[in-house]
Design a protein around this motif. Structure first.
Motif, PDB file in Angstrom:
ATOM      1  N   ASP A  86      -0.496   6.777   8.872  1.00 58.39           N
ATOM      2  CA  ASP A  86      -0.184   5.659   9.770  1.00 58.39           C
ATOM      3  C   ASP A  86       0.562   6.171  11.004  1.00 58.39           C
ATOM      4  OD1 ASP A  86      -0.056   3.156  10.793  1.00 58.39           O
ATOM      5  OD2 ASP A  86       1.132   2.284   9.175  1.00 58.39           O
TER       6      ASP A  86
ATOM      7  N   THR B  62      10.127   5.460   2.418  1.00 59.16           N
ATOM      8  CA  THR B  62       9.871   5.039   1.041  1.00 59.16           C
ATOM      9  C   THR B  62      10.139   6.178   0.065  1.00 59.16           C
ATOM     10  OG1 THR B  62       8.181   3.506   1.838  1.00 59.16           O
ATOM     11  CG2 THR B  62       8.127   4.050  -0.504  1.00 59.16           C
TER      12      THR B  62
ATOM     13  N   ASP C 262      -2.137   7.992   2.262  1.00 61.99           N
ATOM     14  CA  ASP C 262      -1.601   6.653   2.501  1.00 61.99           C
ATOM     15  C   ASP C 262      -2.164   6.137   3.812  1.00 61.99           C
ATOM     16  OD1 ASP C 262      -0.104   4.334   2.486  1.00 61.99           O
ATOM     17  OD2 ASP C 262       1.692   5.299   3.293  1.00 61.99           O
TER      18      ASP C 262
ATOM     19  N   ASP D 173       0.965  10.696   5.026  1.00 65.09           N
ATOM     20  CA  ASP D 173       1.048   9.454   5.794  1.00 65.09           C
ATOM     21  C   ASP D 173       0.037   9.515   6.935  1.00 65.09           C
ATOM     22  OD1 ASP D 173       1.751   7.163   7.131  1.00 65.09           O
ATOM     23  OD2 ASP D 173       3.909   7.569   7.110  1.00 65.09           O
TER      24      ASP D 173
ATOM     25  N   LYS E  13       0.819  -1.216   0.000  1.00 66.15           N
ATOM     26  CA  LYS E  13       0.000   0.000   0.000  1.00 66.15           C
ATOM     27  C   LYS E  13       0.855   1.269   0.000  1.00 66.15           C
ATOM     28  CE  LYS E  13      -2.149   0.245   3.720  1.00 66.15           C
ATOM     29  NZ  LYS E  13      -0.894   0.830   4.245  1.00 66.15           N
ATOM     30  N   THR E  14       1.850   1.339   0.895  1.00 66.36           N
ATOM     31  CA  THR E  14       2.711   2.523   0.936  1.00 66.36           C
ATOM     32  C   THR E  14       3.574   2.612  -0.315  1.00 66.36           C
ATOM     33  OG1 THR E  14       2.727   2.605   3.358  1.00 66.36           O
ATOM     34  CG2 THR E  14       4.558   3.662   2.222  1.00 66.36           C
TER      35      THR E  14
ATOM     36  N   LEU F 158       6.204   6.072   5.200  1.00 64.02           N
ATOM     37  CA  LEU F 158       6.149   6.751   3.904  1.00 64.02           C
ATOM     38  C   LEU F 158       7.389   7.618   3.695  1.00 64.02           C
ATOM     39  CD1 LEU F 158       4.540   7.528   1.325  1.00 64.02           C
ATOM     40  CD2 LEU F 158       3.571   9.412   2.660  1.00 64.02           C
TER      41      LEU F 158
ATOM     42  N   ARG G 184       4.921   5.197  11.039  1.00 65.89           N
ATOM     43  CA  ARG G 184       5.148   5.836   9.744  1.00 65.89           C
ATOM     44  C   ARG G 184       6.308   5.191   8.990  1.00 65.89           C
ATOM     45  NH1 ARG G 184       7.989  11.378  11.901  1.00 65.89           N
ATOM     46  NH2 ARG G 184      10.139  10.790  11.436  1.00 65.89           N
TER      47      ARG G 184
ATOM     48  N   SER H 210      12.367   0.513  -2.747  1.00 68.78           N
ATOM     49  CA  SER H 210      12.023   0.778  -1.353  1.00 68.78           C
ATOM     50  C   SER H 210      13.273   0.907  -0.495  1.00 68.78           C
ATOM     51  CB  SER H 210      11.117  -0.340  -0.823  1.00 68.78           C
ATOM     52  OG  SER H 210      10.788  -0.122   0.527  1.00 68.78           O
TER      53      SER H 210
END
Length: 282
Positions: free
Chosen positions: A50, A59, A129, A48, A26-27, A56, A54, A231
């Motif tokens: 989350d 990434t 996200d 982000d 997903k991210t 993101l 976190r 990533s």
């Protein structure tokens, strides 16, 4: 046309990248889609949601540049412009990281709406996200969405959880609660697709997934080492070296913006797992 009759500029579109199950990409998808939109020239920000977990920022390769975050802005400890991080590779792309130390309850409906309303004035696309699942953080990420990209793997448990998320999108969002408003436009993004495993029956085929979820297909992202590499170096895969995965994400982005792009799906010749389990012909 007189000045007072001029059309107001269109507000940015809020698109949530969500899933029922963790670990589906997903991210990675949020990063790739936001970078792909910016590559096309669209002013794009990715947020982000989350809180506490976190990633993101990693990434996107900007973890060392985080000073203020989404929660600081919501709680009035920082201005939005102080928290936004401008991507060094794409001038049209910004990142709004979240907190590693706060609780998800710090995301309030009023606070999120205020931030999104401000972002919609400046950006064409606001990519949210979402954390996986259906708890508070995920519900805040989807509540104000205009559109949703539901990320799923071609596995029964992942698809089942995605179906649950689609139910929430149709019932527990601002659009669902607003009389006369259009529903959140949902599309599915199928990740980690492996033709060999589909062929052997270890994975569901695309037809099976779409039969269960009953929403349009945005794209099919192949299993690829390029995604892991991107990533690890903090680069959205669409900005890394060319690969089948980066091309698939670029095609998905073009569909997201309304282009008609041919859907190429490799290795789908035999009935999938779902059909064989329930004795259906392909």
């Amino acid at each position: 046309m007189t000045a007072d009759l001029k059309e107001k500029p269109a507000l940015g579109r809020v698109i949530v990248i969500t899933s029922g199950k963790g670990g589906v990409g997903k991210t990675t998808s949020a990063a790739a889609i936001s970078a792909g939109l910016a590559k096309q020239g669209h002013r794009t920000v990715v947020i982000d949601f989350d809180v506490g977990l976190r990633n993101l920022d990693m990434t996107m390769g900007c973890e060392r540049r985080v000073v203020f975050d989404f929660i600081n802005v919501i709680q009035g400890d920082a201005r939005l412009k102080q928290a936004l991080i401008r991507d060094k590779r794409l001038e049209n792309l910004s990142i709004l990281p979240t907190s590693q130390t706060r609780d998800k309850d710090a995301l309030t409906k009023e606070g999120v709406e205020t931030v999104l309303d401000e972002l919609k004035q400046e950006f064409d696309y606001i990519i949210c996200d979402s954390p996986a699942g259906i708890e508070h953080g995920a519900q805040m990420a989807m509540y104000f969405a205009d559109e949703a990209v539901v990320v799923t793997n071609p596995e029964v448990s992942s698809v089942r959880d995605s179906d649950r998320v689609l139910g929430l999108l149709s019932s527990q969002t601002k659009r669902a609660e607003s009389e006369g408003a259009d529903a959140v436009k949902a599309q599915v993004l199928l990740t980690r697709h492996d033709p060999a495993r589909v062929e052997s029956g270890e994975m569901m085929n695309v037809e099976d997934v779409l039969e269960i979820l009953a929403v349009p297909l945005l794209g099919v992202i192949p299993e690829s080492q390029a995604i892991l590499r991107a990533s690890n170096i903090g680069t959205p895969v669409v900005l890394d070296q060319p690969s089948a995965a980066s091309k698939a994400y670029e095609d998905a982005v073009r569909r997201l913006t309304g282009e008609e792009v041919e859907m190429r799906i490799a290795g789908e010749r035999r009935p999938g797992l779902f059909h064989r389990l329930f004795g259906r012909a392909s």
